[in-house]
Design a protein around this motif. Structure first.
Motif, PDB file in Angstrom:
ATOM      1  N   TYR A 122       1.528  -0.079  -8.578  1.00 36.81           N
ATOM      2  CA  TYR A 122       2.125  -0.492  -7.296  1.00 36.81           C
ATOM      3  C   TYR A 122       1.935  -1.986  -7.053  1.00 36.81           C
ATOM      4  N   LYS A 123       0.732  -2.466  -7.247  1.00 38.80           N
ATOM      5  CA  LYS A 123       0.428  -3.879  -6.984  1.00 38.80           C
ATOM      6  C   LYS A 123       1.258  -4.817  -7.872  1.00 38.80           C
ATOM      7  N   GLY A 124       1.547  -4.390  -9.104  1.00 41.65           N
ATOM      8  CA  GLY A 124       2.294  -5.234 -10.019  1.00 41.65           C
ATOM      9  C   GLY A 124       3.766  -4.887 -10.139  1.00 41.65           C
ATOM     10  N   SER A 125       4.228  -3.956  -9.329  1.00 39.01           N
ATOM     11  CA  SER A 125       5.600  -3.469  -9.453  1.00 39.01           C
ATOM     12  C   SER A 125       6.632  -4.504  -9.023  1.00 39.01           C
ATOM     13  N   LYS A 126       7.710  -4.598  -9.785  1.00 39.04           N
ATOM     14  CA  LYS A 126       8.830  -5.461  -9.391  1.00 39.04           C
ATOM     15  C   LYS A 126       9.584  -4.847  -8.207  1.00 39.04           C
ATOM     16  N   ASN A 127       9.321  -3.573  -7.928  1.00 40.80           N
ATOM     17  CA  ASN A 127       9.958  -2.878  -6.807  1.00 40.80           C
ATOM     18  C   ASN A 127       8.998  -2.639  -5.647  1.00 40.80           C
ATOM     19  N   LYS A 128       7.949  -3.443  -5.554  1.00 36.20           N
ATOM     20  CA  LYS A 128       6.923  -3.248  -4.525  1.00 36.20           C
ATOM     21  C   LYS A 128       7.523  -3.257  -3.123  1.00 36.20           C
ATOM     22  N   ASP A 129       8.499  -4.126  -2.873  1.00 36.46           N
ATOM     23  CA  ASP A 129       9.109  -4.181  -1.542  1.00 36.46           C
ATOM     24  C   ASP A 129       9.826  -2.874  -1.199  1.00 36.46           C
ATOM     25  N   LEU A 130      10.483  -2.250  -2.179  1.00 41.33           N
ATOM     26  CA  LEU A 130      11.147  -0.968  -1.948  1.00 41.33           C
ATOM     27  C   LEU A 130      10.122   0.142  -1.715  1.00 41.33           C
ATOM     28  N   ILE A 131       9.042   0.113  -2.480  1.00 45.79           N
ATOM     29  CA  ILE A 131       7.974   1.108  -2.308  1.00 45.79           C
ATOM     30  C   ILE A 131       7.352   0.943  -0.928  1.00 45.79           C
ATOM     31  N   ASP A 132       7.146  -0.297  -0.494  1.00 50.54           N
ATOM     32  CA  ASP A 132       6.610  -0.549   0.845  1.00 50.54           C
ATOM     33  C   ASP A 132       7.512   0.067   1.916  1.00 50.54           C
ATOM     34  N   LYS A 133       8.813  -0.074   1.764  1.00 49.72           N
ATOM     35  CA  LYS A 133       9.749   0.523   2.729  1.00 49.72           C
ATOM     36  C   LYS A 133       9.653   2.044   2.710  1.00 49.72           C
ATOM     37  N   ASP A 134       9.501   2.624   1.504  1.00 44.54           N
ATOM     38  CA  ASP A 134       9.309   4.081   1.407  1.00 44.54           C
ATOM     39  C   ASP A 134       8.037   4.495   2.140  1.00 44.54           C
ATOM     40  N   ILE A 135       6.948   3.778   1.889  1.00 48.06           N
ATOM     41  CA  ILE A 135       5.663   4.090   2.527  1.00 48.06           C
ATOM     42  C   ILE A 135       5.792   4.006   4.046  1.00 48.06           C
ATOM     43  N   GLU A 136       6.413   2.938   4.534  1.00 46.28           N
ATOM     44  CA  GLU A 136       6.570   2.758   5.981  1.00 46.28           C
ATOM     45  C   GLU A 136       7.383   3.889   6.598  1.00 46.28           C
ATOM     46  N   ARG A 137       8.458   4.291   5.933  1.00 48.37           N
ATOM     47  CA  ARG A 137       9.314   5.362   6.475  1.00 48.37           C
ATOM     48  C   ARG A 137       8.572   6.687   6.492  1.00 48.37           C
ATOM     49  N   TRP A 138       7.849   6.995   5.408  1.00 47.60           N
ATOM     50  CA  TRP A 138       7.091   8.241   5.355  1.00 47.60           C
ATOM     51  C   TRP A 138       5.998   8.239   6.418  1.00 47.60           C
ATOM     52  N   ALA A 139       5.290   7.120   6.557  1.00 46.54           N
ATOM     53  CA  ALA A 139       4.208   7.035   7.538  1.00 46.54           C
ATOM     54  C   ALA A 139       4.749   7.221   8.951  1.00 46.54           C
ATOM     55  N   SER A 140       5.871   6.591   9.240  1.00 46.08           N
ATOM     56  CA  SER A 140       6.482   6.722  10.556  1.00 46.08           C
ATOM     57  C   SER A 140       6.894   8.169  10.823  1.00 46.08           C
ATOM     58  N   ALA A 141       7.523   8.807   9.853  1.00 47.71           N
ATOM     59  CA  ALA A 141       7.989  10.184  10.017  1.00 47.71           C
ATOM     60  C   ALA A 141       6.829  11.165  10.199  1.00 47.71           C
ATOM     61  N   LYS A 142       5.705  10.871   9.577  1.00 47.13           N
ATOM     62  CA  LYS A 142       4.559  11.776   9.636  1.00 47.13           C
ATOM     63  C   LYS A 142       3.527  11.354  10.681  1.00 47.13           C
ATOM     64  N   GLY A 143       3.821  10.262  11.419  1.00 45.54           N
ATOM     65  CA  GLY A 143       2.914   9.792  12.457  1.00 45.54           C
ATOM     66  C   GLY A 143       1.573   9.315  11.926  1.00 45.54           C
ATOM     67  N   MET A 144       1.599   8.701  10.743  1.00 52.46           N
ATOM     68  CA  MET A 144       0.370   8.245  10.107  1.00 52.46           C
ATOM     69  C   MET A 144       0.260   6.729  10.209  1.00 52.46           C
ATOM     70  N   THR A 145      -0.975   6.257  10.236  1.00 49.01           N
ATOM     71  CA  THR A 145      -1.233   4.825  10.229  1.00 49.01           C
ATOM     72  C   THR A 145      -2.271   4.524   9.158  1.00 49.01           C
ATOM     73  N   GLY A 146      -2.376   3.268   8.821  1.00 52.62           N
ATOM     74  CA  GLY A 146      -3.354   2.851   7.822  1.00 52.62           C
ATOM     75  C   GLY A 146      -2.774   1.767   6.942  1.00 52.62           C
ATOM     76  N   GLY A 147      -3.598   1.310   6.021  1.00 50.81           N
ATOM     77  CA  GLY A 147      -3.158   0.308   5.073  1.00 50.81           C
ATOM     78  C   GLY A 147      -2.196   0.892   4.055  1.00 50.81           C
ATOM     79  N   LYS A 148      -1.404   0.028   3.434  1.00 47.76           N
ATOM     80  CA  LYS A 148      -0.401   0.482   2.467  1.00 47.76           C
ATOM     81  C   LYS A 148      -1.028   1.270   1.313  1.00 47.76           C
ATOM     82  N   VAL A 149      -2.141   0.783   0.778  1.00 48.16           N
ATOM     83  CA  VAL A 149      -2.762   1.464  -0.364  1.00 48.16           C
ATOM     84  C   VAL A 149      -3.285   2.834   0.047  1.00 48.16           C
ATOM     85  N   SER A 150      -3.901   2.913   1.200  1.00 49.97           N
ATOM     86  CA  SER A 150      -4.407   4.197   1.693  1.00 49.97           C
ATOM     87  C   SER A 150      -3.272   5.196   1.903  1.00 49.97           C
ATOM     88  N   LEU A 151      -2.182   4.740   2.517  1.00 53.08           N
ATOM     89  CA  LEU A 151      -1.022   5.609   2.717  1.00 53.08           C
ATOM     90  C   LEU A 151      -0.400   6.004   1.382  1.00 53.08           C
TER      91      LEU A 151
END
Length: 190
Positions: free
Chosen positions: A20-49
């Motif tokens: 994840y840290k070295g991914s060329k698609n990290k920005d897309l993964i971040d958007k996936d993480i944010e959307r999943w976290a929002s839908a599930k009502g979760m908070t935290g750092g990106k790595v933890s999520l």
């Protein structure tokens, strides 16, 4: 006890964090993480999520491996399996912020899919005579829908359960039926 086992399992997920840290698609993964976290009502750092979603969701792992194709992801899939009945064609251009609702037996084979896709189970997005759909941003595709051929689905559209879409759909529409027909456009019933 379950929490302890889950935390031990997360240790085995550490190679995913390196990818994840070295991914060329990290920005897309971040958007996936944010959307999943929002839908599930979760908070935290990106790595933890990320670790939480990887540990608990084969759907999310499928997205993660799609965004990080290669030998290492294939090896990680040996012990941290993706959802084997959720397929994303390797040549599909897939925007960030993808959210799934149990995408069992779902196939995404499109030219391009924009950001913030929601997709449910038994969905087929596929080709006819080698021609594939293009899907805009903020599109929701519900259970059993089929979108095939050289068509365009506009932005902010909802494709109803069981719909069969074989013609273009403009922006801001709700379509239902077989064949699909527009029942709402720009917030107004048709």
């Amino acid at each position: 006890m379950r929490s302890l086992i889950l935390n031990i399992y997360k240790i085995f997920l550490f190679p995913h964090v390196i990818i994840y840290k070295g991914s060329k698609n990290k920005d897309l993964i971040d958007k996936d993480i944010e959307r999943w976290a929002s839908a599930k009502g979760m908070t935290g750092g990106k790595v933890s999520l990320l670790l939480n979603f990887l540990a608990n969701s084969p759907d999310f792992r499928t997205l993660f491996y799609f965004r990080n194709r290669g030998m290492v992801s294939s090896l990680l899939n040996l012990y941290c399996k993706k959802e084997k009945y959720f397929r994303i064609d390797i040549s599909t251009k897939l925007g960030g912020g993808v959210l799934t609702g149990h995408p069992y037996s779902t196939i995404l084979n499109a030219e391009e899919i924009g950001e913030n896709l929601y997709v449910n189970h038994l969905v087929t997005v596929g080709e006819v005579d080698g021609k594939r759909p293009t899907i805009g941003n903020n599109v929701s595709i519900y259970t059993g829908a089929i979108i095939i051929g050289d068509i365009k689905i506009g932005n902010n559209c909802s494709i109803g359960a069981g719909s069969v879409v074989v013609k273009d759909v403009p922006d801001n529409c709700v379509v239902v039926g077989n064949p699909a027909r527009i029942i709402k456009q720009d917030g107004k019933k048709i």
